[in-house]
Design a protein around this motif. Structure first.
Motif, PDB file in Angstrom:
ATOM      1  N   LEU A  68       0.864  -1.174   0.000  1.00  0.00           N
ATOM      2  CA  LEU A  68       0.000   0.000   0.000  1.00  0.00           C
ATOM      3  C   LEU A  68       0.902   1.225   0.000  1.00  0.00           C
ATOM      4  O   LEU A  68       1.751   1.366   0.891  1.00  0.00           O
ATOM      5  N   LEU A  69       0.742   2.079  -1.007  1.00  0.00           N
ATOM      6  CA  LEU A  69       1.590   3.264  -1.118  1.00  0.00           C
ATOM      7  C   LEU A  69       0.785   4.539  -0.935  1.00  0.00           C
ATOM      8  O   LEU A  69      -0.306   4.675  -1.481  1.00  0.00           O
ATOM      9  N   SER A  70       1.362   5.474  -0.194  1.00  0.00           N
ATOM     10  CA  SER A  70       0.843   6.839  -0.103  1.00  0.00           C
ATOM     11  C   SER A  70       1.740   7.695  -0.974  1.00  0.00           C
ATOM     12  O   SER A  70       2.969   7.633  -0.861  1.00  0.00           O
ATOM     13  N   LEU A  71       1.120   8.486  -1.851  1.00  0.00           N
ATOM     14  CA  LEU A  71       1.888   9.254  -2.829  1.00  0.00           C
ATOM     15  C   LEU A  71       1.607  10.736  -2.744  1.00  0.00           C
ATOM     16  O   LEU A  71       0.527  11.152  -2.329  1.00  0.00           O
ATOM     17  N   ASP A  72       2.573  11.505  -3.206  1.00  0.00           N
ATOM     18  CA  ASP A  72       2.336  12.906  -3.519  1.00  0.00           C
ATOM     19  C   ASP A  72       1.512  12.869  -4.803  1.00  0.00           C
ATOM     20  O   ASP A  72       1.975  12.302  -5.804  1.00  0.00           O
ATOM     21  N   PRO A  73       0.282  13.406  -4.815  1.00  0.00           N
ATOM     22  CA  PRO A  73      -0.592  13.268  -5.989  1.00  0.00           C
ATOM     23  C   PRO A  73       0.046  13.707  -7.302  1.00  0.00           C
ATOM     24  O   PRO A  73      -0.196  13.110  -8.345  1.00  0.00           O
ATOM     25  N   ARG A  74       0.865  14.722  -7.265  1.00  0.00           N
ATOM     26  CA  ARG A  74       1.514  15.200  -8.501  1.00  0.00           C
ATOM     27  C   ARG A  74       2.541  14.214  -9.023  1.00  0.00           C
ATOM     28  O   ARG A  74       2.920  14.263 -10.188  1.00  0.00           O
ATOM     29  N   ALA A  75       3.005  13.307  -8.174  1.00  0.00           N
ATOM     30  CA  ALA A  75       4.055  12.369  -8.559  1.00  0.00           C
ATOM     31  C   ALA A  75       3.508  11.062  -9.123  1.00  0.00           C
ATOM     32  O   ALA A  75       4.277  10.237  -9.605  1.00  0.00           O
ATOM     33  N   THR A  76       2.212  10.872  -9.082  1.00  0.00           N
ATOM     34  CA  THR A  76       1.632   9.583  -9.477  1.00  0.00           C
ATOM     35  C   THR A  76       2.089   9.108 -10.856  1.00  0.00           C
ATOM     36  O   THR A  76       2.544   7.964 -10.982  1.00  0.00           O
ATOM     37  N   PRO A  77       2.005   9.918 -11.909  1.00  0.00           N
ATOM     38  CA  PRO A  77       2.437   9.410 -13.222  1.00  0.00           C
ATOM     39  C   PRO A  77       3.903   8.959 -13.246  1.00  0.00           C
ATOM     40  O   PRO A  77       4.223   7.912 -13.820  1.00  0.00           O
ATOM     41  N   ALA A  78       4.790   9.702 -12.603  1.00  0.00           N
ATOM     42  CA  ALA A  78       6.217   9.338 -12.583  1.00  0.00           C
ATOM     43  C   ALA A  78       6.443   8.067 -11.763  1.00  0.00           C
ATOM     44  O   ALA A  78       7.248   7.208 -12.139  1.00  0.00           O
ATOM     45  N   VAL A  79       5.726   7.934 -10.652  1.00  0.00           N
ATOM     46  CA  VAL A  79       5.856   6.736  -9.815  1.00  0.00           C
ATOM     47  C   VAL A  79       5.389   5.512 -10.599  1.00  0.00           C
ATOM     48  O   VAL A  79       6.070   4.482 -10.635  1.00  0.00           O
ATOM     49  N   ARG A  82       7.895   4.465 -13.211  1.00  0.00           N
ATOM     50  CA  ARG A  82       9.057   3.783 -12.611  1.00  0.00           C
ATOM     51  C   ARG A  82       8.691   2.360 -12.179  1.00  0.00           C
ATOM     52  O   ARG A  82       9.453   1.413 -12.414  1.00  0.00           O
ATOM     53  N   LEU A  83       7.525   2.197 -11.579  1.00  0.00           N
ATOM     54  CA  LEU A  83       7.086   0.870 -11.146  1.00  0.00           C
ATOM     55  C   LEU A  83       6.882  -0.073 -12.331  1.00  0.00           C
ATOM     56  O   LEU A  83       7.137  -1.274 -12.232  1.00  0.00           O
ATOM     57  N   ASP A  84       6.432   0.478 -13.453  1.00  0.00           N
ATOM     58  CA  ASP A  84       6.169  -0.323 -14.644  1.00  0.00           C
ATOM     59  C   ASP A  84       7.443  -0.991 -15.164  1.00  0.00           C
ATOM     60  O   ASP A  84       7.383  -2.025 -15.819  1.00  0.00           O
ATOM     61  N   ARG A  85       8.581  -0.427 -14.877  1.00  0.00           N
ATOM     62  CA  ARG A  85       9.860  -0.979 -15.332  1.00  0.00           C
ATOM     63  C   ARG A  85      10.392  -2.070 -14.396  1.00  0.00           C
ATOM     64  O   ARG A  85      11.433  -2.660 -14.676  1.00  0.00           O
ATOM     65  N   MET A  86       9.696  -2.326 -13.292  1.00  0.00           N
ATOM     66  CA  MET A  86      10.156  -3.318 -12.318  1.00  0.00           C
ATOM     67  C   MET A  86       9.413  -4.638 -12.547  1.00  0.00           C
ATOM     68  O   MET A  86       8.207  -4.708 -12.355  1.00  0.00           O
ATOM     69  N   PRO A  87      10.133  -5.695 -12.938  1.00  0.00           N
ATOM     70  CA  PRO A  87       9.462  -6.970 -13.229  1.00  0.00           C
ATOM     71  C   PRO A  87       8.774  -7.595 -12.013  1.00  0.00           C
ATOM     72  O   PRO A  87       7.841  -8.383 -12.172  1.00  0.00           O
ATOM     73  N   GLU A  88       9.189  -7.234 -10.822  1.00  0.00           N
ATOM     74  CA  GLU A  88       8.561  -7.788  -9.610  1.00  0.00           C
ATOM     75  C   GLU A  88       7.156  -7.233  -9.381  1.00  0.00           C
ATOM     76  O   GLU A  88       6.380  -7.813  -8.640  1.00  0.00           O
ATOM     77  N   VAL A  89       6.838  -6.106  -9.998  1.00  0.00           N
ATOM     78  CA  VAL A  89       5.512  -5.501  -9.839  1.00  0.00           C
ATOM     79  C   VAL A  89       4.573  -6.158 -10.836  1.00  0.00           C
ATOM     80  O   VAL A  89       4.660  -5.954 -12.037  1.00  0.00           O
ATOM     81  N   GLU A  90       3.673  -7.000 -10.313  1.00  0.00           N
ATOM     82  CA  GLU A  90       2.717  -7.710 -11.177  1.00  0.00           C
ATOM     83  C   GLU A  90       1.515  -6.846 -11.516  1.00  0.00           C
ATOM     84  O   GLU A  90       0.942  -6.985 -12.579  1.00  0.00           O
ATOM     85  N   ALA A  91       1.107  -5.987 -10.585  1.00  0.00           N
ATOM     86  CA  ALA A  91      -0.073  -5.148 -10.800  1.00  0.00           C
ATOM     87  C   ALA A  91       0.036  -3.905  -9.936  1.00  0.00           C
ATOM     88  O   ALA A  91       0.668  -3.922  -8.878  1.00  0.00           O
ATOM     89  N   ALA A  92      -0.574  -2.826 -10.416  1.00  0.00           N
ATOM     90  CA  ALA A  92      -0.653  -1.577  -9.653  1.00  0.00           C
ATOM     91  C   ALA A  92      -2.042  -1.006  -9.871  1.00  0.00           C
ATOM     92  O   ALA A  92      -2.481  -0.852 -11.014  1.00  0.00           O
ATOM     93  N   HIS A  93      -2.740  -0.732  -8.789  1.00  0.00           N
ATOM     94  CA  HIS A  93      -4.111  -0.222  -8.851  1.00  0.00           C
ATOM     95  C   HIS A  93      -4.207   1.078  -8.054  1.00  0.00           C
ATOM     96  O   HIS A  93      -3.688   1.150  -6.937  1.00  0.00           O
ATOM     97  N   THR A  94      -4.880   2.084  -8.609  1.00  0.00           N
ATOM     98  CA  THR A  94      -5.198   3.246  -7.792  1.00  0.00           C
ATOM     99  C   THR A  94      -6.291   2.829  -6.825  1.00  0.00           C
ATOM    100  O   THR A  94      -7.042   1.882  -7.081  1.00  0.00           O
ATOM    101  N   ALA A  95      -6.373   3.520  -5.704  1.00  0.00           N
ATOM    102  CA  ALA A  95      -7.326   3.120  -4.669  1.00  0.00           C
ATOM    103  C   ALA A  95      -7.856   4.341  -3.932  1.00  0.00           C
ATOM    104  O   ALA A  95      -7.245   5.408  -3.945  1.00  0.00           O
ATOM    105  N   SER A  96      -8.989   4.155  -3.297  1.00  0.00           N
ATOM    106  CA  SER A  96      -9.508   5.188  -2.399  1.00  0.00           C
ATOM    107  C   SER A  96      -9.197   4.730  -0.978  1.00  0.00           C
ATOM    108  O   SER A  96      -8.963   3.553  -0.734  1.00  0.00           O
ATOM    109  N   GLY A  97      -9.188   5.652  -0.053  1.00  0.00           N
ATOM    110  CA  GLY A  97      -8.885   5.290   1.326  1.00  0.00           C
ATOM    111  C   GLY A  97      -7.487   5.726   1.701  1.00  0.00           C
ATOM    112  O   GLY A  97      -6.944   6.677   1.146  1.00  0.00           O
ATOM    113  N   ARG A  98      -6.880   5.012   2.627  1.00  0.00           N
ATOM    114  CA  ARG A  98      -5.587   5.433   3.163  1.00  0.00           C
ATOM    115  C   ARG A  98      -4.436   5.223   2.183  1.00  0.00           C
ATOM    116  O   ARG A  98      -3.391   5.845   2.322  1.00  0.00           O
ATOM    117  N   ALA A  99      -4.598   4.341   1.189  1.00  0.00           N
ATOM    118  CA  ALA A  99      -3.543   4.116   0.196  1.00  0.00           C
ATOM    119  C   ALA A  99      -3.945   4.741  -1.131  1.00  0.00           C
ATOM    120  O   ALA A  99      -5.116   4.716  -1.506  1.00  0.00           O
TER     121      ALA A  99
END
Length: 143
Positions: A68-79, A82-99
């Motif tokens: 669960l990641l908390s982000l600076d909203p302006r940084a979301t596209p760059a984050v 970067r995550l897309d280039r990591m083979p260990e990351v199988e999926a990334a979903h935006t979420a509502s709530g604390r993450a």
């Protein structure tokens, strides 16, 4: 989408490599009818593609985690880039709530997972994270 389409999708969910002739026989339809339905479902975006789903033999050798990641909203596209280039990351979903972003990771060892988490933690724009290690799978649905 009608009941026949739903049955067709259910059969493909069991085995996406099922030949059209077999699908037609199972559904009691002409092969050309099934082919036309598949093309329409693809064209309309109902079927987005056909993918390889790894079996338990491969998945059993992986340490899996949800992050669960908390982000600076302006940084979301760059984050995300970067995550897309990591083979260990199988999926990334935006979420509502604390993450803001929920990741699914897989790595061959706890050491590899730890290194991946270190790399993620160093990405600019990530304000905080929480990692949940998967212990066992009780329910796994595809589709």
């Amino acid at each position: 989408m009608d009941e026949t389409d739903r049955h067709l999708l259910a059969r493909l969910g069991e085995d996406a490599r099922t030949p059209v002739a077999t699908l037609a026989r199972d559904l009691g339809l002409a092969r050309s009818t099934v082919q036309a339905r598949l093309e329409r479902l693809e064209r309309n975006g109902v079927i987005a593609g056909y993918a390889l789903r790894l079996g338990d033999a491969v998945r059993a050798g992986q340490i899996r985690a949800t992050v669960l990641l908390s982000l600076d909203p302006r940084a979301t596209p760059a984050v995300v880039k970067r995550l897309d280039r990591m083979p260990e990351v199988e999926a990334a979903h935006t979420a509502s709530g604390r993450a803001d972003l929920v990741l699914t990771l897989a790595a061959p060892t706890t050491a590899a997972l730890d290194r991946t988490l270190d790399v993620i933690g160093e990405i600019d724009g990530i304000k905080g994270s929480e990692t949940l290690i998967h212990l066992s799978t009780k329910i796994q649905r595809s589709g």
